[in-house]
Design a protein around this motif. Structure first.
Motif, PDB file in Angstrom:
ATOM      1  N   MET A  67       1.809   1.782  -1.330  1.00  0.00           N
ATOM      2  CA  MET A  67       2.402   1.473  -0.120  1.00  0.00           C
ATOM      3  C   MET A  67       1.790   0.574   0.658  1.00  0.00           C
ATOM      4  O   MET A  67       0.245   0.379   1.119  1.00  0.00           O
ATOM      5  CB  MET A  67       2.278   3.190   0.699  1.00  0.00           C
ATOM      6  CG  MET A  67       2.559   2.452   1.725  1.00  0.00           C
ATOM      7  SD  MET A  67       2.337   4.125   2.866  1.00  0.00           S
ATOM      8  CE  MET A  67       3.667   3.991   3.576  1.00  0.00           C
ATOM      9  N   GLN A  90       5.917   2.022   8.570  1.00  0.00           N
ATOM     10  CA  GLN A  90       6.071   2.947   6.905  1.00  0.00           C
ATOM     11  C   GLN A  90       6.064   3.764   7.069  1.00  0.00           C
ATOM     12  O   GLN A  90       4.453   3.892   7.504  1.00  0.00           O
ATOM     13  CB  GLN A  90       5.747   1.625   5.940  1.00  0.00           C
ATOM     14  CG  GLN A  90       6.135   0.282   6.086  1.00  0.00           C
ATOM     15  CD  GLN A  90       6.215  -0.623   4.341  1.00  0.00           C
ATOM     16  OE1 GLN A  90       5.935   0.322   3.147  1.00  0.00           O
ATOM     17  NE2 GLN A  90       4.590  -1.677   4.242  1.00  0.00           N
ATOM     18  N   PHE A 135       5.464   7.517   4.609  1.00  0.00           N
ATOM     19  CA  PHE A 135       5.619   7.822   3.203  1.00  0.00           C
ATOM     20  C   PHE A 135       5.040   9.346   3.101  1.00  0.00           C
ATOM     21  O   PHE A 135       4.512   9.995   3.324  1.00  0.00           O
ATOM     22  CB  PHE A 135       4.790   7.268   2.374  1.00  0.00           C
ATOM     23  CG  PHE A 135       4.256   7.004   0.663  1.00  0.00           C
ATOM     24  CD1 PHE A 135       5.559   8.679   0.164  1.00  0.00           C
ATOM     25  CD2 PHE A 135       4.717   6.178   0.039  1.00  0.00           C
ATOM     26  CE1 PHE A 135       5.108   8.683  -1.746  1.00  0.00           C
ATOM     27  CE2 PHE A 135       4.840   5.583  -1.367  1.00  0.00           C
ATOM     28  CZ  PHE A 135       5.522   7.659  -2.203  1.00  0.00           C
ATOM     29  N   ALA A 152      -0.146   9.203  -2.036  1.00  0.00           N
ATOM     30  CA  ALA A 152       0.323   8.033  -1.639  1.00  0.00           C
ATOM     31  C   ALA A 152      -0.904   7.282  -2.039  1.00  0.00           C
ATOM     32  O   ALA A 152      -2.021   8.052  -0.735  1.00  0.00           O
ATOM     33  CB  ALA A 152       0.704   8.452  -0.499  1.00  0.00           C
ATOM     34  N   LEU A 196      10.768   6.350   0.599  1.00  0.00           N
ATOM     35  CA  LEU A 196      10.571   5.470   1.326  1.00  0.00           C
ATOM     36  C   LEU A 196      11.366   5.559   2.474  1.00  0.00           C
ATOM     37  O   LEU A 196      12.565   4.765   2.204  1.00  0.00           O
ATOM     38  CB  LEU A 196       9.706   4.121   0.568  1.00  0.00           C
ATOM     39  CG  LEU A 196       9.963   2.775   1.305  1.00  0.00           C
ATOM     40  CD1 LEU A 196       9.249   3.046   2.584  1.00  0.00           C
ATOM     41  CD2 LEU A 196       9.938   1.474   0.707  1.00  0.00           C
ATOM     42  N   LYS A 253       8.536   6.371   3.512  1.00  0.00           N
ATOM     43  CA  LYS A 253       7.775   6.539   2.521  1.00  0.00           C
ATOM     44  C   LYS A 253       7.901   8.263   1.703  1.00  0.00           C
ATOM     45  O   LYS A 253       7.589   8.817   2.506  1.00  0.00           O
ATOM     46  CB  LYS A 253       7.323   5.291   1.049  1.00  0.00           C
ATOM     47  CG  LYS A 253       7.422   3.812   1.831  1.00  0.00           C
ATOM     48  CD  LYS A 253       6.421   3.774   1.290  1.00  0.00           C
ATOM     49  CE  LYS A 253       6.142   1.786   1.317  1.00  0.00           C
ATOM     50  NZ  LYS A 253       4.957   0.898   1.235  1.00  0.00           N
TER      51      LYS A 253
END
Length: 367
Positions: free
Chosen positions: A222, A233, A235, A248, A353, A366
Motif C-alpha cells: 500500500m 487511503q 485498506f 497489508a 482499496l 483499500k
C-alpha cells in the motif's frame, strides 16, 4: 448450547440472502430455512441474473453498496481498488458491474429499491470494472521493486534469467497489456487510471507472500503519500492486525520505508469485522469517518508544528482481551467464526482499496 447464537445467525442469514421479492422475480426457489433449493444450479437458467444469484445470496456485502450510495449522495469523490490473492473473483466483478449499471435486482429502482448509477451516465463517475483496469502485481525478491501488469488477470512468472517483458512477450506484442515498474510510477498510474475508471482490480503476488513466510513486508503493498493532505487511503481487511502477519503492507511513497503499524492502524489500514460488515449497513461509513478524523488530527498537529505522538501503550495479549469482552462480543469473537463455513462464502476480492473524498479530503480505501 447454540441458542445464544440463534439471533446472530438469523441476522447474518437475512443480511446475506436476497429479498424474497427478488428471488421470486428471478425464479429462484428457496426452502423453508431461506436457503436456495438444491436443484438450482449455476448455468441452469436462461436468465443471466438468475445464474449469477443461483444460490439466492449476495456476493458483495450490502453495506459495501450502501457505502458507495451514501458517498455519492454526499458528493464525495472516491474510487475503489479490489485486491485479492486469488483468481476467484469473477462473480464479485459481475455483481459489482451490475450494481454500477443499475441492473442489480436490489439496486434497479424497482420494488422500492434504490437505483444505483455508477456507469458514467447522467454525470455520474464510471466505476464499471473492465479488462483494461484489472492487473497482476509482481514483487521483487529484495522487496524493493513493485511492478504492475495491467490488462490481464493471468500472471506470468519470469524465470531467474527472464525480465518481466520476456515473460509477457506475447501480450506486449499484441498490445493487450501495460507494464508499470517502480513504486512511484505505480502510484502515479493508479491515480491516473482512477480518473479514467473509478475502480480497479489487482491480483496480488501470492507466491511471493508465501515464499516470505506470509509476513507483512511481503503482503499486499500500500503506497501512501503522507505529504498529500487531500488524499487518504484506507485498506480494509479482516486479516489486518498489530503483528508481523498483518495482510497489508503500508509504505511511505517518498522513500519506500514501512509505515509503523501503530501509526497506520485505524487510519490507513483497518481490521474488517466480517460479522459487523454483514449486519451493520453503516459499518464502512463509520470506519471511514473515524479514519478521516484521525488523519485530520494528525494534519492539524503537523500544521501547528506539534510533534505527532506515537501510541506505544502496552497491548494486552489476545486472551486478556477476550476475557474483558462482554458476553455477546466474546461469542462473536470466539465461537461464531467457527460457523463461517456454514453461513457464507466470501471472496478475498472484496478486501480492497477505496478512494474516498470526505468533505474536501479525498480518501482511498483499500481492503
Amino acid at each position: 448450547p447454540g441458542a445464544k447464537l440463534k439471533n446472530e445467525y438469523e441476522k447474518v442469514r437475512k443480511a446475506l440472502n436476497l429479498p424474497k421479492v427478488v428471488l421470486d422475480d428471478l425464479g429462484i426457489n428457496v426452502r423453508g430455512d431461506g436457503q436456495a433449493a438444491e436443484e438450482v444450479v449455476p448455468g441452469g437458467s436462461k436468465d443471466a441474473l438468475a445464474d449469477l444469484f443461483f444460490d439466492g445470496k449476495f456476493f458483495i456485502f450490502p453495506s459495501f453498496f450502501r457505502t458507495m450510495l451514501m458517498l455519492k449522495k454526499a458528493k464525495r469523490d472516491f474510487g475503489i481498488i479490489f485486491r485479492t490473492f486469488g483468481a476467484d473473483s469473477m462473480n464479485v466483478v459481475t455483481e459489482f458491474n451490475r450494481f454500477c449499471e443499475g441492473t442489480h435486482p436490489c439496486y434497479n429502482g424497482k420494488n422500492n429499491f434504490p437505483l444505483a448509477r455508477f456507469d458514467g451516465s447522467k454525470g455520474s463517475k464510471n466505476f464499471i470494472l473492465d479488462q483494461s483496469h484489472v492487473g497482476v502485481v509482481h514483487r521483487s525478491p529484495n522487496m524493493s521493486e513493485i511492478s504492475l501488469v495491467m490488462g490481464t488477470v493471468k500472471k506470468q512468472n519470469p524465470t531467474q534469467t527472464q525480465t518481466l517483458e520476456d515473460a509477457y512477450t506475447k501480450e506486449l506484442e499484441e498490445k493487450r497489456i501495460k507494464i508499470i515498474k517502480n513504486s512511484d510510477q505505480v502510484y502515479v498510474s493508479m491515480l491516473e487510471m482512477l480518473k479514467e475508471s473509478s475502480s480497479l482490480g489487482w491480483i496480488d503476488d501470492y507466491l511471493y507472500w508465501k515464499r516470505n513466510d506470509e509476513k507483512q513486508l511481503a503482503s499486499k503493498f500500500m503506497l501512501v503519500d503522507q505529504s498529500d493532505y487531500n488524499i487518504l487511503q484506507i485498506f480494509f481487511d479482516e486479516s489486518i492486525n498489530d503483528t508481523d502477519r498483518c495482510i497489508a503492507d503500508p509504505r511511505d511513497l517518498m522513500d519506500g520505508t514501512p509505515i509503523p503499524r501503530r501509526e497506520a492502524l485505524g487510519k490507513y489500514i483497518i481490521t474488517c469485522d466480517t460479522l459487523k460488515a454483514i449486519t451493520d449497513p453503516d459499518y464502512f461509513l463509520k470506519l471511514i469517518d473515524q479514519a478521516e478524523k484521525l488523519r485530520e488530527e494528525e494534519i492539524n498537529q503537523i500544521e501547528k508544528g506539534v510533534e505527532v505522538e506515537k501510541a506505544f501503550e502496552e497491548v494486552k495479549d489476545e486472551w486478556e482481551q477476550f476475557q474483558s469482552l462482554p458476553e455477546d462480543e466474546y461469542l462473536r469473537k470466539t465461537i461464531y467464526p467457527l460457523l463461517y463455513p456454514c453461513l457464507l462464502y466470501t471472496s478475498d476480492a472484496a478486501d480492497d482499496l477505496l478512494c474516498v473524498d470526505l468533505g474536501g479530503r479525498r480518501i482511498i480505501k483499500k481492503k
